[in-house]
Each structure stands twice: as C-alpha cells, then as structure tokens.
Design an enzyme around this catalytic site. Structure first.
Site, PDB file in Angstrom:
ATOM      1  N   GLU A  21      15.120  56.149  25.191  1.00 40.94           N
ATOM      2  CA  GLU A  21      13.804  56.113  24.546  1.00 40.94           C
ATOM      3  C   GLU A  21      13.855  56.847  23.215  1.00 40.94           C
ATOM      4  O   GLU A  21      14.465  57.913  23.085  1.00 40.94           O
ATOM      5  CB  GLU A  21      12.750  56.782  25.435  1.00 40.94           C
ATOM      6  N   TYR A 160       4.811  57.878  38.991  1.00 38.03           N
ATOM      7  CA  TYR A 160       4.925  59.335  38.997  1.00 38.03           C
ATOM      8  C   TYR A 160       5.540  59.791  40.322  1.00 38.03           C
ATOM      9  O   TYR A 160       4.853  59.823  41.344  1.00 38.03           O
ATOM     10  CB  TYR A 160       3.550  59.980  38.804  1.00 38.03           C
TER      11      TYR A 160
END
Length: 662
Positions: A21, A160
């Site tokens: 990323e 999550y």
C-alpha cells in the site's frame, strides 16, 4: 490479468504472494521520489498488486487518481484504488470511478471512511440532496459500484480481526459483533477481504477460522488477505495501535519496550516480529482455498518491508542460467521493461536467500522512459538507461544502504512525521489519510465540550498539556515526558492566547540513554533547539513578529494564514536548502543524525492540514451554533506560527522572548 481475484486464483493454493500500500505524498518532491521508489520496489519485490489510499472526504482525490494511474499504466502494476464514501458527494465518487475505469484500473477497495455526518453536521455547501444519503456505509458503495458497473470492478472490503472500535472502548471490541455487517458487504458484491493491521497472530487466525466456518457460507471460498504494518519506530507504533485499536501481545510489547529509544533496534526487532506473525499464520491456517497472501502498509518506505518480505520467504528464489534466462518465469509483456540483452517474457530478478540484514538484491537497470518519471530522474532519484546500451548491474544492499539505489532506499528510513524531510515520500502523517479528527462526533464533544470563547479553547489546550484530556484535534496522543520540563511555559502561553500544537525544550549534549530526552544507540549524545508552534490572533502575531525580527539570526520563524493564497511571512530565505535542524545526535561510528528539521516546505505542507482540522472540528457542531462560528472564525483569521531559537545552550532563551513580548 488486472483483477486481483483472477491473479490470486491463478496461483496454486500452496503459493504465497504479497501486496503493498502507498499513499499520495504531500509535496511535489515527495511525489517524484515515490515514483522512483515504486519503480525499484516493483522490480525488486515483485508485488502481486499495489493499493493507493484515498484521503478523508476525498481530500487527496486528484493525487490518488494520478498516483494510481502511474502505477497501473506506466509502471504496469496491478493497482487497487481505495475509495471512501461517507461525507462525500456522489459526483466525486462517480468521477473517481470513471477515472479509474478510463485508466484501466479494475480493482476498488470500498471503505466507509470517517463516521458519517447527518445533514445537521455536514459542512457548508455539502448538505445531502437526498440521493447522496445512500452513501453512509461501505456496503452502500459496494452496491452502487455493482449496480452501475456490473462485474467490471473487482471489489474489496475491509475487516477487523479484533473488531471495530469506533465509539467504544477497546475492551468492547468483538469481531462477532461486526460479522453481520461483513456478511452484508460480501452479499452485496465484495470479491475479497483485506484486514486492518494487527500484531497478534492468534487473534487473526481465530478471526479467519470464524469466517471460514460461518454458517452463512459466504466466506468459505472468498479471498482473505491479512494486513500488516512494518514497525518503523516505537512512537509510530504507539500512534498506530492507538488509532486502530490493534492490541500488542504482552511479550511483544515488552521486547519493544526494552529497545524503544533506539530506532535501529526497534526496526530490526520489528522485522523479526512481523516474520514471526507470518510464520504463525502460515503454520496455523493451512486449509485456505487460495494462495496465502499478506498485504503490507508500507508508509511509503521500503527498507523494513523489504526485510520482512525476504526474510519470511514471500519472494520465491529466482536463478539465472548461462544465457540469462530465469528458471522461473512470469510473463512481462512490455519489452521496455527488459534489459536489452534479455528476451521478452523471460526477465526476472535474482533473489539470494540469506538473512535480510546481509541481503543484496541484484537488479538490472531502470530502463523506463516516461515524462512523468523525468522529474525524479532530474532530482537524482532514478537512474534511466538507454535500453540499447549494455546494462550495468545495480546492487541494492538493503541493510547497509550501499550503492546508489541502496542510499535511495535508506535516506529517509526513519520518518519523523511533519518535522521530517519534506522531500521524502513518507513525509507527513503516518497513513496519508488526510486531515481528520479520528473521532466520532460523540467522542469529540465528550472530550472538548462546546467552546464559545477563545478562553474556552485555551482551556482545552491547557487541560491537554496538564494530562487531563488525552487528545486535542491536532494530536491523538499525550504529550511526551520532555514536555514536563516546559509545562509551565506552555500553560502560560496557551492562557495568553497562543494555542500550542508542537514544542520541545533546548537540550545541550544529554546522553542518548537519558530517560527523558534520549534516543538512538547507547553511548551517544543528543541535542535539541527549543521551538514552539502555535495558533495566535492577528494582533498578537503583529507584536511578536516585530520582536522576532529585532533578534535577527538568533531565531527563525515561519508564519502563515489559511488557504493556498494565505499570507506567509518568515525571516528565512525562501529556498529549498534553507532549513533548521532542531534535533540531532552524535553516535559512535556514524555521521551526525538529524531526524527533525523545520523549513519552509514542511511548514507550508503542514499549515494547510492544520487549518483544515479547525474546519473538521467545527463540523462536529450544528450550523449557526456559537461553537461552530467560533471555530470557523479562528480558521479564517488566525495565524499558525513556528519559532525556533538557535541558542540551544540557553534553555530559557525562547521562553524569555515570548514572555517579554506579551
């Protein structure tokens, strides 16, 4: 194959892959240097795909699209564009999706973003018109993309492993509570799942097992990619885990605490910790229907993630035969990406399997020619070569920064946020997400109440300095221990109307293992110049500026008002090399290390964000309320000022100047 799902499913279930990323840098120099870094990393690390982040409320929309286009078209990396949908108009989302499609991007990571604001709390000019209300959560964005674009885009969604913690204390996090929402996102059309960062492998493996065996069956065959963030420094780790509510196992925390003041040791230990996490996941989760992949939040840095990828053997070893053909070949379609003496579809990079601290990646030349990369070439951060010439080998020694490309990999190895080198791709906040409160409206009001006078604002800052509240809009952390040395001065300044957002005391040669001021390897000495940064009313700034100019070269100051055309004043020359080192260290066997600098470029970049945060804070409150009007007025009229006093031998020099002015 440009879809992530197609590329993953083309691998064998026992294979490994990784992805990286990146976020759009804040400065032009940082952007150009990131292009060179991306080119190096794409060749040396060979990610299956890369992702490009999207700033809060679309704040980095144009930069994100530009960076994604360069990754996809010029560097030929399979690219996934992040999109956040809340607090943003449908027009901006449509423009982003159409831009992605026109560029050939086939992958979108659909995220919610900041907590959705109701109409009552939307900023002026952004009030919903009815049709925009459909974008409150990520599932709304997934549905919209599917309905409008069919199967063109491969859509990823976030998960999550330890549960989502917005508006709750971490002890109430529970991934089971989030499960219905994740099921809804997958049923709406999500193709893969990418998780938030974590540092507890056991919690992640339990999370994935829960998904795989969920009675709904929607997770049985879906691609699930765990997200990992290399540990760059102890301070960055603290901020990261606080914002994400990711837990640190006690054993891991203790190992890091033992070396927390030595960034080199923290980074080295951090590599070991992430490799251990990867090993535990591989060992515990052996029944995945797909190749096992790991996504790395790079922070736009390359050294630590390179260590992790290689030491954990996410790079398959490649060997070359006598005729320079690799024993393992992945097709590369563009002949411009090949050395002149190597046939198309056969170029690979050698990968010597050794400990990454002794690791040398041997790479070929950088033969890409494109006008977008020319600024990086001119800046000396990218070596371009004539494809017809004999390609010299470029040695990238990741551990020592040897050779031209090695120095490029390590020159900004230890970022220091907005007080770092503005040329660095990692300059600024750690996530590139843009200005945001990182809090829900309820939490913001609980912390800061309803200020209606400048004195009320001053009291919020004072309470933060005194440790009574854990955060202000410009800082999600408590003040460091060194601030206790100047606490009395900071309290006095804030009550006078100078609202401080950064400061440090003067330090003259304290040992590097000092409990309060120490950092770096043991046996060294550290130094600091006193500085303070604050917001101040115009009439107070006028008095201070006259005083500072009389002091001449004893001080440096930077001051600016909001907006791109906002007034700027300084007593420093306006040039790129006119900077102030305000923290430095002398260590055995090393050059002087300067992790903290203050100069025009990084001040201007931070200024825009600092004033935007006033507007973000004001958006918490209803329109026409006194609190909102007060905060907006501050954003429009106040100055942001940074003052450095160069006489670090005199600990009271800066504070005496300020005290004598008001």
């Amino acid at each position: 194959m440009h879809k992530i799902t197609d590329k993953v499913r083309a691998l064998s279930p026992g294979d490994s892959f990784h992805s990286l990323e990146f976020f759009p840098p804040k400065t032009d120099a940082g952007f150009h240097n990131l292009l060179a870094r991306l080119e190096r990393m794409s060749q040396a690390l060979r990610p299956l795909f890369v992702t490009v982040t999207w700033g809060a409320g679309g704040s980095t929309a144009s930069k994100s699209l530009h960076l994604a286009e360069l990754c996809q078209k010029e560097l030929e990396l399979t690219t996934c564009l992040h999109l956040t949908c809340t607090n943003m108009s449908r027009a901006v989302l449509d423009e982003a999706l159409e831009g992605a499609k026109a560029t050939g991007i086939r992958n979108i990571l659909a995220l919610r973003g900041d907590p959705p604001r109701s109409d009552e709390y939307m900023p002026s000019g952004e009030r919903s018109n009815g049709e925009e209300k459909e974008f409150e959560y990520a599932v709304d964005l997934v549905r919209y993309i599917r309905e409008k674009y069919g199967d063109y885009f491969c859509i990823g969604v976030a998960a999550y492993p330890e549960g989502h913690a917005e508006g709750t204390a971490p002890e109430f996090q529970d991934p089971k509570r989030d499960l219905p929402y994740l099921i809804e996102k997958v049923k709406a059309g999500a193709d893969f799942i990418m998780t938030q960062l974590f540092y507890d492998a056991q919690k992640y493996t339990a999370f994935e097992e829960m998904l795989r065996h969920d009675p709904s069956g929607v997770f049985k065959d879906i691609i699930i990619i765990p997200g990992l963030m290399p540990i760059q420094s102890y301070q960055i780790l603290r901020r990261t885990t606080k914002l994400s509510h990711a837990s640190l196992p006690p054993s891991v925390e203790q190992r890091l605490m033992d070396v927390k003041n030595d960034d080199d040791k923290v980074k080295t230990l951090g590599v070991d910790i992430l490799c251990e996490i990867i090993h535990q996941i591989r060992r515990s989760l052996t029944s995945s229907p797909h190749a096992r992949g790991f996504h790395f939040y790079t922070l736009n840095l390359e050294k630590a993630v390179s260590f992790v990828i290689e030491k954990s053997k996410l790079l398959r070893p490649i060997t070359f035969t006598a005729d320079n053909e690799s024993a393992i070949s992945d097709e590369i379609d563009d002949p411009l990406l090949l050395p002149a003496n190597q046939p198309a579809n056969r170029r690979r990079l050698s990968s010597i399997v050794r400990d990454p601290r002794d690791r040398v990646i041997v790479d070929g030349p950088t033969p890409i020619f494109h006008p977008h990369l020319e600024p990086a070439h001119q800046a000396g951060y990218l070596q371009l070569q004539d494809p017809q010439s004999q390609p010299p080998h470029i040695n990238l020694a990741i551990s020592e920064g040897e050779g031209a490309m090695g120095r490029e990999a390590t020159w900004d190895d230890f970022p220091n946020g907005r007080f770092g080198d503005a040329r660095s791709p990692a300059f600024g906040e750690i996530d590139g997400y843009g200005p945001s409160l990182h809090l829900s409206r309820t939490e913001a009001v609980k912390l800061w109440g309803y200020p209606v006078t400048p004195e009320d604002i001053a009291e919020i800052f004072v309470r933060h300095i005194q440790g009574e509240i854990p955060a202000i809009p410009w800082s999600e952390e408590d003040l460091r221990d060194e601030s206790n040395v100047i606490q009395e001065e900071l309290v006095r300044l804030n009550r006078k109307g100078c609202w401080t957002v950064a400061s440090q005391p003067a330090v003259n040669g304290v040992r590097s293992d000092d409990e309060t001021f120490g950092w770096g390897p043991k046996g060294g000495f550290v130094f600091q110049k006193a500085f303070v940064e604050f917001f101040v009313a115009p009439e107070m700034w006028e008095r201070l500026e006259k005083r500072l100019r009389k002091l001449g070269e004893r001080v440096s100051f930077y001051a600016a008002r909001a907006g791109e055309k906002g007034e700027y004043r300084s007593n420093m020359p306006s040039q790129s090399d006119a900077l102030n080192a305000v923290t430095w260290g002398c260590f055995r066997g090393r050059e002087i290390t300067t992790p903290t600098i203050i100069e025009e470029t990084n001040f201007r970049a931070w200024k825009d964000e600092a004033f935007t945060i006033w507007n973000e804070w004001s958006s918490v409150y209803p329109k026409r309320s006194k609190t909102r009007e007060l905060l907006r007025n501050v954003a429009e009229t106040y100055w942001l000022v940074n003052v450095v006093h160069h006489e670090y031998m005199e600990p009271d020099a800066l504070w005496s100047v300020l005290k004598e002015t008001w």
